[in-house]
Design a protein around this motif. Structure first.
Motif, PDB file in Angstrom:
ATOM      1  N   PHE A 106      -2.097   6.590  -7.242  1.00  0.00           N
ATOM      2  CA  PHE A 106      -0.841   6.814  -7.948  1.00  0.00           C
ATOM      3  C   PHE A 106      -0.240   8.119  -7.443  1.00  0.00           C
ATOM      4  CE2 PHE A 106      -3.637   4.396 -10.800  1.00  0.00           C
ATOM      5  CZ  PHE A 106      -2.873   3.245 -10.931  1.00  0.00           C
ATOM      6  N   HIS A 107       1.031   8.074  -7.039  1.00  0.00           N
ATOM      7  CA  HIS A 107       1.688   9.240  -6.438  1.00  0.00           C
ATOM      8  C   HIS A 107       2.683   9.921  -7.370  1.00  0.00           C
ATOM      9  CE1 HIS A 107      -0.092   8.250  -2.540  1.00  0.00           C
ATOM     10  NE2 HIS A 107       0.168   7.006  -2.845  1.00  0.00           N
ATOM     11  N   ARG A 108       3.397   9.132  -8.172  1.00  0.00           N
ATOM     12  CA  ARG A 108       4.361   9.693  -9.127  1.00  0.00           C
ATOM     13  C   ARG A 108       4.598   8.655 -10.217  1.00  0.00           C
ATOM     14  NH1 ARG A 108       7.281   9.986  -4.532  1.00  0.00           N
ATOM     15  NH2 ARG A 108       7.699  12.173  -4.851  1.00  0.00           N
ATOM     16  N   VAL A 138     -12.940 -12.389   6.068  1.00  0.00           N
ATOM     17  CA  VAL A 138     -12.660 -11.097   5.436  1.00  0.00           C
ATOM     18  C   VAL A 138     -11.374 -10.491   6.002  1.00  0.00           C
ATOM     19  CG1 VAL A 138     -13.542  -8.779   5.006  1.00  0.00           C
ATOM     20  CG2 VAL A 138     -15.106 -10.732   5.004  1.00  0.00           C
ATOM     21  N   CYS A 139     -10.517 -10.019   5.084  1.00  0.00           N
ATOM     22  CA  CYS A 139      -9.226  -9.462   5.478  1.00  0.00           C
ATOM     23  C   CYS A 139      -9.009  -8.110   4.795  1.00  0.00           C
ATOM     24  CB  CYS A 139      -8.102 -10.402   5.084  1.00  0.00           C
ATOM     25  SG  CYS A 139      -8.283 -12.061   5.767  1.00  0.00           S
ATOM     26  N   GLN A 140      -8.356  -7.200   5.510  1.00  0.00           N
ATOM     27  CA  GLN A 140      -7.993  -5.893   4.972  1.00  0.00           C
ATOM     28  C   GLN A 140      -6.482  -5.864   4.768  1.00  0.00           C
ATOM     29  OE1 GLN A 140     -10.407  -3.557   4.270  1.00  0.00           O
ATOM     30  NE2 GLN A 140     -11.820  -5.180   4.887  1.00  0.00           N
ATOM     31  N   LEU A 141      -6.047  -5.367   3.608  1.00  0.00           N
ATOM     32  CA  LEU A 141      -4.633  -5.375   3.241  1.00  0.00           C
ATOM     33  C   LEU A 141      -4.193  -3.988   2.798  1.00  0.00           C
ATOM     34  CD1 LEU A 141      -4.946  -8.491   0.896  1.00  0.00           C
ATOM     35  CD2 LEU A 141      -4.439  -8.502   3.345  1.00  0.00           C
ATOM     36  N   SER A 142      -2.877  -3.735   2.856  1.00  0.00           N
ATOM     37  CA  SER A 142      -2.340  -2.479   2.323  1.00  0.00           C
ATOM     38  C   SER A 142      -0.953  -2.735   1.746  1.00  0.00           C
ATOM     39  CB  SER A 142      -2.270  -1.395   3.404  1.00  0.00           C
ATOM     40  OG  SER A 142      -1.285  -1.716   4.371  1.00  0.00           O
ATOM     41  N   ALA A 143      -0.528  -1.843   0.845  1.00  0.00           N
ATOM     42  CA  ALA A 143       0.783  -1.992   0.208  1.00  0.00           C
ATOM     43  C   ALA A 143       1.286  -0.658  -0.308  1.00  0.00           C
ATOM     44  CB  ALA A 143       0.719  -2.997  -0.940  1.00  0.00           C
ATOM     45  N   GLU A 144       2.617  -0.584  -0.409  1.00  0.00           N
ATOM     46  CA  GLU A 144       3.295   0.545  -1.049  1.00  0.00           C
ATOM     47  C   GLU A 144       4.229  -0.021  -2.104  1.00  0.00           C
ATOM     48  OE1 GLU A 144       4.088   0.283   2.560  1.00  0.00           O
ATOM     49  OE2 GLU A 144       2.095   1.113   2.839  1.00  0.00           O
ATOM     50  N   LEU A 145       4.347   0.698  -3.202  1.00  0.00           N
ATOM     51  CA  LEU A 145       5.246   0.334  -4.291  1.00  0.00           C
ATOM     52  C   LEU A 145       6.224   1.488  -4.476  1.00  0.00           C
ATOM     53  CD1 LEU A 145       5.632  -1.968  -6.362  1.00  0.00           C
ATOM     54  CD2 LEU A 145       4.151  -0.663  -7.908  1.00  0.00           C
ATOM     55  N   MET A 146       7.530   1.165  -4.470  1.00  0.00           N
ATOM     56  CA  MET A 146       8.550   2.205  -4.511  1.00  0.00           C
ATOM     57  C   MET A 146       9.524   2.012  -5.659  1.00  0.00           C
ATOM     58  SD  MET A 146       9.014   1.956  -0.442  1.00  0.00           S
ATOM     59  CE  MET A 146       8.387   0.300  -0.578  1.00  0.00           C
ATOM     60  N   GLN A 147      10.070   3.125  -6.112  1.00  0.00           N
ATOM     61  CA  GLN A 147      11.149   3.107  -7.096  1.00  0.00           C
ATOM     62  C   GLN A 147      12.136   4.174  -6.684  1.00  0.00           C
ATOM     63  OE1 GLN A 147      10.344   4.085 -11.346  1.00  0.00           O
ATOM     64  NE2 GLN A 147      11.217   2.054 -11.731  1.00  0.00           N
ATOM     65  N   ASN A 148      13.398   3.811  -6.617  1.00  0.00           N
ATOM     66  CA  ASN A 148      14.444   4.738  -6.176  1.00  0.00           C
ATOM     67  C   ASN A 148      14.098   5.359  -4.819  1.00  0.00           C
ATOM     68  OD1 ASN A 148      15.928   4.318  -8.586  1.00  0.00           O
ATOM     69  ND2 ASN A 148      14.608   5.789  -9.636  1.00  0.00           N
ATOM     70  N   LYS A 188      11.356   6.106  -3.486  1.00  0.00           N
ATOM     71  CA  LYS A 188      10.218   7.033  -3.466  1.00  0.00           C
ATOM     72  C   LYS A 188       8.949   6.251  -3.758  1.00  0.00           C
ATOM     73  CE  LYS A 188      12.838  11.082  -4.776  1.00  0.00           C
ATOM     74  NZ  LYS A 188      13.022  12.151  -5.734  1.00  0.00           N
ATOM     75  N   ILE A 189       7.891   6.554  -3.038  1.00  0.00           N
ATOM     76  CA  ILE A 189       6.619   5.866  -3.252  1.00  0.00           C
ATOM     77  C   ILE A 189       6.028   6.314  -4.585  1.00  0.00           C
ATOM     78  CG2 ILE A 189       4.237   5.630  -2.443  1.00  0.00           C
ATOM     79  CD1 ILE A 189       5.286   5.743   0.404  1.00  0.00           C
ATOM     80  N   VAL A 190       5.700   5.325  -5.438  1.00  0.00           N
ATOM     81  CA  VAL A 190       5.061   5.633  -6.714  1.00  0.00           C
ATOM     82  C   VAL A 190       3.565   5.330  -6.674  1.00  0.00           C
ATOM     83  CG1 VAL A 190       7.172   5.375  -8.062  1.00  0.00           C
ATOM     84  CG2 VAL A 190       5.667   3.419  -7.776  1.00  0.00           C
ATOM     85  N   ALA A 191       3.163   4.355  -5.838  1.00  0.00           N
ATOM     86  CA  ALA A 191       1.741   4.015  -5.743  1.00  0.00           C
ATOM     87  C   ALA A 191       1.487   3.280  -4.430  1.00  0.00           C
ATOM     88  CB  ALA A 191       1.318   3.146  -6.924  1.00  0.00           C
ATOM     89  N   THR A 192       0.272   3.428  -3.926  1.00  0.00           N
ATOM     90  CA  THR A 192      -0.157   2.713  -2.728  1.00  0.00           C
ATOM     91  C   THR A 192      -1.511   2.085  -3.018  1.00  0.00           C
ATOM     92  OG1 THR A 192      -1.170   4.721  -1.820  1.00  0.00           O
ATOM     93  CG2 THR A 192       1.084   4.231  -1.125  1.00  0.00           C
ATOM     94  N   ALA A 193      -1.874   1.110  -2.184  1.00  0.00           N
ATOM     95  CA  ALA A 193      -3.161   0.458  -2.382  1.00  0.00           C
ATOM     96  C   ALA A 193      -3.677  -0.126  -1.080  1.00  0.00           C
ATOM     97  CB  ALA A 193      -3.051  -0.659  -3.421  1.00  0.00           C
ATOM     98  N   THR A 194      -4.978  -0.265  -1.027  1.00  0.00           N
ATOM     99  CA  THR A 194      -5.637  -1.050   0.014  1.00  0.00           C
ATOM    100  C   THR A 194      -6.524  -2.046  -0.716  1.00  0.00           C
ATOM    101  OG1 THR A 194      -7.448   0.551   0.180  1.00  0.00           O
ATOM    102  CG2 THR A 194      -5.608   0.797   1.733  1.00  0.00           C
TER     103      THR A 194
END
Length: 139
Positions: free
Chosen positions: A91-93, A113-123, A125-131
């Motif tokens: 969690f970033h903000r 087996v697979c590796q994944l990543s994601a970013e979640l943004m609001q306005n 700006k990144i609010v959270a990331t995940a793998t």
């Protein structure tokens, strides 16, 4: 990749999304099964807020999972599914009620087996990331 799979029928609006995705207010902005990427939007509702007025982290984690999942699911053949084995969230903000956007990608796709990543943004700006790690299984 099977464009006639359940997933692609949901993306095209031929079938309804699962109830959990409806709860999160998911909309597909762009899905690329060849590249293993997904762009989605969510609508964080007032019911998602914690006592401080921010979106509770569990909802953000679910949104991140629903961002990465379609990136991988878009690459699958008929009769395959890919449950998440682990999910690591940062969690970033704080996020507020309202629209959020997510970008998910398949970082490494093995036969199982697979590796994944994601970013979640609001306005913007990144609010959270995940793998995450997911495993491809037959139904």
């Amino acid at each position: 990749m099977d464009k006639n799979s359940l997933f692609w029928k949901i993306v095209r609006g031929e079938l309804p999304p699962p109830p959990c995705a409806v709860t999160l207010g998911i909309e597909f902005a762009a899905i690329d099964g060849e590249r293993g990427t997904a762009e989605v939007t969510f609508e964080a509702k007032q019911e998602f807020l914690n006592p401080a007025g921010n979106v509770q982290g569990g909802f953000l984690a679910a949104m991140l999972d629903d961002t990465m999942g379609p990136a991988l699911t878009a690459t699958l053949d008929a009769g395959e599914f890919a449950p998440t084995l682990n999910l690591n969230v940062q969690f970033h903000r704080p996020a507020k009620a309202g629209p959020l956007s997510g970008v998910g990608r398949v970082v490494l796709r093995g036969r199982e087996v697979c590796q994944l990543s994601a970013e979640l943004m609001q306005n913007d700006k990144i609010v959270a990331t995940a793998t995450a790690t997911a495993v491809i299984r037959k139904m």
